[in-house]
Design an enzyme around this catalytic site. Structure first.
Site, PDB file in Angstrom:
ATOM      1  N   CYS A   1      -2.765  -6.470  -1.707  1.00 28.33           N
ATOM      2  CA  CYS A   1      -2.446  -5.135  -2.185  1.00 28.33           C
ATOM      3  C   CYS A   1      -1.489  -5.260  -3.364  1.00 28.33           C
ATOM      4  O   CYS A   1      -0.947  -6.330  -3.626  1.00 28.33           O
ATOM      5  CB  CYS A   1      -1.875  -4.250  -1.092  1.00 28.33           C
ATOM      6  SG  CYS A   1      -0.607  -4.984  -0.073  1.00 28.33           S
TER       7      CYS A   1
ATOM      8  N   GLU B   1       2.903   5.792  -1.096  1.00 21.57           N
ATOM      9  CA  GLU B   1       1.834   5.401  -1.990  1.00 21.57           C
ATOM     10  C   GLU B   1       0.599   6.281  -1.895  1.00 21.57           C
ATOM     11  O   GLU B   1       0.243   6.775  -0.833  1.00 21.57           O
ATOM     12  CB  GLU B   1       1.454   3.935  -1.720  1.00 21.57           C
ATOM     13  CG  GLU B   1       2.621   3.013  -2.004  1.00 21.57           C
ATOM     14  CD  GLU B   1       2.304   1.540  -1.915  1.00 21.57           C
ATOM     15  OE1 GLU B   1       2.976   0.770  -2.612  1.00 21.57           O
ATOM     16  OE2 GLU B   1       1.384   1.160  -1.156  1.00 21.57           O
TER      17      GLU B   1
END
Length: 189
Positions: free
Chosen positions: A78, A126
């Site tokens: 990620c 996020e």
């Protein structure tokens, strides 16, 4: 050919991230470090989950030096695209940096989350783009500064592990797994 590992002199915390509104529209930028200070600032991120030809997923235990959720298990890789950088481009670069792997990636969904890391005091907030890819019989070559350990695991086993031992896993992994597995299963059908 030997893959280049991530440059250890790069201060990832100083790199810029793209701030977004609740719908994912870019509204500004700040450093990684600033975005993750409490209470957390909503910013663009991506989560890659690779599948092998048997339907297993590649997961990693985040390295001990990670500034957020160290030593917890997460999806393949990620990260954060730079402001204005295409998500697929940033994810492909990060996949090479963390695992020395390349795969054709496809975006299969997005979700928002906020999670505080009690260990480091930092916060993830996020707008996460979930990407999947399929690889053949490959052996990952992880960068030890990024990846503490790795494993191929079936989605069903991973779901059971997440339910039985949630503290071993990053708070975003369950949602990434659901979005990715749903898309992968639909594609295979």
């Amino acid at each position: 050919m030997t893959e280049q590992l991530a440059d250890p002199s790069t201060d990832r915390e100083a790199m810029p991230v793209e701030l977004v509104d609740d719908t994912g529209v870019a509204i500004g930028a700040c450093s990684v470090a600033d975005a993750h200070r409490p209470p957390g600032t909503l910013h663009r991120a991506f989560s890659v989950l690779l599948f092998d030809r048997h339907g297993h997923v590649l997961v990693q235990q985040r390295a001990a030096v990670k500034t957020r959720f160290p030593l917890q298990w997460a999806n393949t890789c990620c990260g954060h695209p730079a402001p204005g950088q295409p998500v697929l481009e940033a994810a492909a670069i990060r996949l090479r940096e963390e695992f020395g792997l390349a795969a054709e990636l496809t975006e299969v969904g997005t979700f928002r989350y906020r999670a505080g890391d009690e260990t480091t005091g930092r916060v993830e907030h996020e707008y996460d783009h979930v990407l999947i890819g399929v690889v053949g019989d490959v052996t990952p070559r992880p960068d030890p500064a990024e990846v503490g350990a790795w494993a191929w695991i079936s989605p069903q086993t991973l779901r059971a592990e997440l339910a039985d031992h949630p503290g071993r896993y990053t708070p975003w992994l369950a949602e990434v797994l659901e979005i990715a597995d749903r898309a992968h299963t639909a594609h295979r059908a």
